[in-house]
Design a protein around this motif. Structure first.
Motif, PDB file in Angstrom:
ATOM      1  N   ALA A 110       0.828  -1.153   0.031  1.00 35.23           N
ATOM      2  CA  ALA A 110      -0.001   0.159  -0.032  1.00 35.23           C
ATOM      3  C   ALA A 110       0.882   1.237   0.209  1.00 35.23           C
ATOM      4  CB  ALA A 110      -0.784  -0.113   1.276  1.00 35.23           C
ATOM      5  N   ARG A 111       2.195   1.225   0.831  1.00 34.42           N
ATOM      6  CA  ARG A 111       2.757   2.513   0.743  1.00 34.42           C
ATOM      7  C   ARG A 111       3.496   2.499  -0.531  1.00 34.42           C
ATOM      8  NH1 ARG A 111       3.224   6.775   0.753  1.00 34.42           N
ATOM      9  NH2 ARG A 111       5.307   7.892   1.405  1.00 34.42           N
ATOM     10  N   ILE A 112       3.883   1.461  -1.289  1.00 34.34           N
ATOM     11  CA  ILE A 112       4.660   1.581  -2.553  1.00 34.34           C
ATOM     12  C   ILE A 112       3.533   2.190  -3.611  1.00 34.34           C
ATOM     13  CG2 ILE A 112       5.400   0.385  -4.464  1.00 34.34           C
ATOM     14  CD1 ILE A 112       6.876  -1.629  -2.161  1.00 34.34           C
ATOM     15  N   LEU A 113       2.365   1.683  -3.567  1.00 32.86           N
ATOM     16  CA  LEU A 113       1.502   2.226  -4.452  1.00 32.86           C
ATOM     17  C   LEU A 113       1.322   3.759  -4.437  1.00 32.86           C
ATOM     18  CD1 LEU A 113      -1.073  -0.651  -4.635  1.00 32.86           C
ATOM     19  CD2 LEU A 113       0.588   0.198  -6.473  1.00 32.86           C
ATOM     20  N   GLY A 114       1.126   4.010  -2.700  1.00 34.39           N
ATOM     21  CA  GLY A 114       0.920   5.334  -2.329  1.00 34.39           C
ATOM     22  C   GLY A 114       2.031   6.350  -3.034  1.00 34.39           C
ATOM     23  N   GLY A 115       3.111   5.623  -2.867  1.00 33.24           N
ATOM     24  CA  GLY A 115       4.493   6.461  -3.267  1.00 33.24           C
ATOM     25  C   GLY A 115       4.502   6.682  -4.643  1.00 33.24           C
ATOM     26  N   LEU A 116       3.967   5.787  -5.647  1.00 36.99           N
ATOM     27  CA  LEU A 116       3.684   6.269  -7.011  1.00 36.99           C
ATOM     28  C   LEU A 116       2.948   7.096  -7.290  1.00 36.99           C
ATOM     29  CD1 LEU A 116       3.749   2.239  -8.065  1.00 36.99           C
ATOM     30  CD2 LEU A 116       5.696   3.830  -8.476  1.00 36.99           C
ATOM     31  N   GLY A 117       1.747   6.909  -6.550  1.00 33.26           N
ATOM     32  CA  GLY A 117       0.754   8.211  -6.828  1.00 33.26           C
ATOM     33  C   GLY A 117       1.444   9.607  -6.402  1.00 33.26           C
ATOM     34  N   GLU A 118       2.080   9.343  -5.356  1.00 32.17           N
ATOM     35  CA  GLU A 118       2.779  10.474  -4.706  1.00 32.17           C
ATOM     36  C   GLU A 118       3.582  11.181  -5.873  1.00 32.17           C
ATOM     37  OE1 GLU A 118       5.427  11.802  -0.855  1.00 32.17           O
ATOM     38  OE2 GLU A 118       4.429   9.862  -0.993  1.00 32.17           O
ATOM     39  N   ALA A 119       4.355  10.677  -6.377  1.00 34.62           N
ATOM     40  CA  ALA A 119       5.677  10.772  -7.288  1.00 34.62           C
ATOM     41  C   ALA A 119       4.933  11.545  -8.171  1.00 34.62           C
ATOM     42  CB  ALA A 119       6.658   9.644  -7.488  1.00 34.62           C
ATOM     43  N   LEU A 120       4.013  10.864  -9.054  1.00 34.52           N
ATOM     44  CA  LEU A 120       3.237  11.286 -10.241  1.00 34.52           C
ATOM     45  C   LEU A 120       2.553  12.682  -9.899  1.00 34.52           C
ATOM     46  CD1 LEU A 120       2.532  11.032 -13.302  1.00 34.52           C
ATOM     47  CD2 LEU A 120       0.411   9.800 -12.234  1.00 34.52           C
ATOM     48  N   PHE A 121       1.892  12.771  -8.660  1.00 41.43           N
ATOM     49  CA  PHE A 121       1.387  13.993  -8.504  1.00 41.43           C
ATOM     50  C   PHE A 121       2.042  15.395  -8.183  1.00 41.43           C
ATOM     51  CE2 PHE A 121      -0.038  16.723  -4.929  1.00 41.43           C
ATOM     52  CZ  PHE A 121      -1.279  17.476  -5.452  1.00 41.43           C
ATOM     53  N   MET A 122       3.415  14.768  -7.412  1.00 38.84           N
ATOM     54  CA  MET A 122       4.391  15.977  -7.144  1.00 38.84           C
ATOM     55  C   MET A 122       5.087  16.453  -8.230  1.00 38.84           C
ATOM     56  SD  MET A 122       4.158  16.882  -3.999  1.00 38.84           S
ATOM     57  CE  MET A 122       5.648  17.683  -3.671  1.00 38.84           C
ATOM     58  N   TYR A 123       5.236  15.342  -9.269  1.00 38.81           N
ATOM     59  CA  TYR A 123       5.985  16.009 -10.417  1.00 38.81           C
ATOM     60  C   TYR A 123       5.216  16.856 -11.443  1.00 38.81           C
ATOM     61  CZ  TYR A 123       7.789  16.057 -15.046  1.00 38.81           C
ATOM     62  OH  TYR A 123       8.367  16.432 -16.507  1.00 38.81           O
ATOM     63  N   THR A 124       4.032  16.207 -11.610  1.00 38.94           N
ATOM     64  CA  THR A 124       2.927  17.278 -12.335  1.00 38.94           C
ATOM     65  C   THR A 124       2.605  18.559 -11.486  1.00 38.94           C
ATOM     66  OG1 THR A 124       0.931  16.086 -11.621  1.00 38.94           O
ATOM     67  CG2 THR A 124       2.090  15.456 -13.500  1.00 38.94           C
ATOM     68  N   SER A 125       2.573  18.774 -10.252  1.00 41.23           N
ATOM     69  CA  SER A 125       2.372  19.641  -9.760  1.00 41.23           C
ATOM     70  C   SER A 125       3.427  20.565  -9.626  1.00 41.23           C
ATOM     71  CB  SER A 125       1.689  19.388  -8.251  1.00 41.23           C
ATOM     72  OG  SER A 125       0.758  18.631  -8.020  1.00 41.23           O
ATOM     73  N   MET A 126       4.541  20.242  -9.436  1.00 37.88           N
ATOM     74  CA  MET A 126       5.806  21.212  -9.422  1.00 37.88           C
ATOM     75  C   MET A 126       5.969  21.672 -10.966  1.00 37.88           C
ATOM     76  SD  MET A 126       6.788  21.379  -6.668  1.00 37.88           S
ATOM     77  CE  MET A 126       6.470  20.809  -4.879  1.00 37.88           C
ATOM     78  N   ARG A 127       5.614  20.846 -11.744  1.00 38.54           N
ATOM     79  CA  ARG A 127       6.043  21.254 -13.349  1.00 38.54           C
ATOM     80  C   ARG A 127       4.983  22.131 -13.684  1.00 38.54           C
ATOM     81  NH1 ARG A 127       6.559  22.965 -17.929  1.00 38.54           N
ATOM     82  NH2 ARG A 127       6.911  21.769 -19.467  1.00 38.54           N
ATOM     83  N   TRP A 128       3.616  21.980 -13.461  1.00 38.07           N
ATOM     84  CA  TRP A 128       2.531  22.774 -13.925  1.00 38.07           C
ATOM     85  C   TRP A 128       2.017  23.987 -13.114  1.00 38.07           C
ATOM     86  CZ3 TRP A 128       2.075  17.503 -16.265  1.00 38.07           C
ATOM     87  CH2 TRP A 128       2.624  17.625 -17.554  1.00 38.07           C
ATOM     88  N   LEU A 129       2.116  23.622 -11.936  1.00 40.16           N
ATOM     89  CA  LEU A 129       1.512  24.638 -11.006  1.00 40.16           C
ATOM     90  C   LEU A 129       2.493  25.447 -10.257  1.00 40.16           C
ATOM     91  CD1 LEU A 129      -1.111  22.425  -9.392  1.00 40.16           C
ATOM     92  CD2 LEU A 129      -1.509  24.249 -11.150  1.00 40.16           C
ATOM     93  N   VAL A 130       3.512  25.060  -9.650  1.00 45.67           N
ATOM     94  CA  VAL A 130       4.680  25.602  -8.773  1.00 45.67           C
ATOM     95  C   VAL A 130       5.579  26.346  -9.598  1.00 45.67           C
ATOM     96  CG1 VAL A 130       6.357  25.691  -6.959  1.00 45.67           C
ATOM     97  CG2 VAL A 130       4.184  24.277  -6.874  1.00 45.67           C
ATOM     98  N   PHE A 131       6.395  25.879 -10.781  1.00 42.95           N
ATOM     99  CA  PHE A 131       7.182  26.381 -11.494  1.00 42.95           C
ATOM    100  C   PHE A 131       6.696  26.692 -12.696  1.00 42.95           C
ATOM    101  CE2 PHE A 131       9.373  23.973  -7.947  1.00 42.95           C
ATOM    102  CZ  PHE A 131       9.923  25.112  -7.220  1.00 42.95           C
ATOM    103  N   ARG A 132       5.629  26.914 -13.232  1.00 38.04           N
ATOM    104  CA  ARG A 132       5.264  27.156 -14.475  1.00 38.04           C
ATOM    105  C   ARG A 132       5.731  28.829 -14.883  1.00 38.04           C
ATOM    106  NH1 ARG A 132      -0.642  28.216 -12.665  1.00 38.04           N
ATOM    107  NH2 ARG A 132      -0.485  30.537 -11.848  1.00 38.04           N
ATOM    108  N   ARG A 133       5.939  28.704 -16.349  1.00 38.49           N
ATOM    109  CA  ARG A 133       6.457  29.997 -16.875  1.00 38.49           C
ATOM    110  C   ARG A 133       5.601  30.764 -17.555  1.00 38.49           C
ATOM    111  NH1 ARG A 133      12.718  29.536 -17.986  1.00 38.49           N
ATOM    112  NH2 ARG A 133      13.295  28.168 -16.369  1.00 38.49           N
TER     113      ARG A 133
END
Length: 60
Positions: A37-60
């Motif tokens: 369960a923690r591994i699956l949660g970590g996979l979702g977390e990684a995808l969410f954090m990457y997309t959020s950082m890429r398109w919300l936090v550090f957008r140009r």
């Protein structure tokens, strides 16, 4: 830099509540072994954090 900090704090808060507490605890509560369960949660977390950082936090 001010708006980025506010968005970053929001992203980290949603990440913690949804993926670390929600998905992991939910899957473990449904009977899935906690480590898996923690591994699956970590996979979702990684995808969410990457997309959020890429398109919300550090957008140009």
């Amino acid at each position: 830099m001010g708006p980025q900090i506010a968005i970053y704090i929001g992203v980290v808060t949603v990440n913690y509540l949804v993926f670390i507490l929600g998905v992991t605890s939910g899957l473990a509560g449904l009977g899935l072994e906690y480590h898996l369960a923690r591994i699956l949660g970590g996979l979702g977390e990684a995808l969410f954090m990457y997309t959020s950082m890429r398109w919300l936090v550090f957008r140009r």
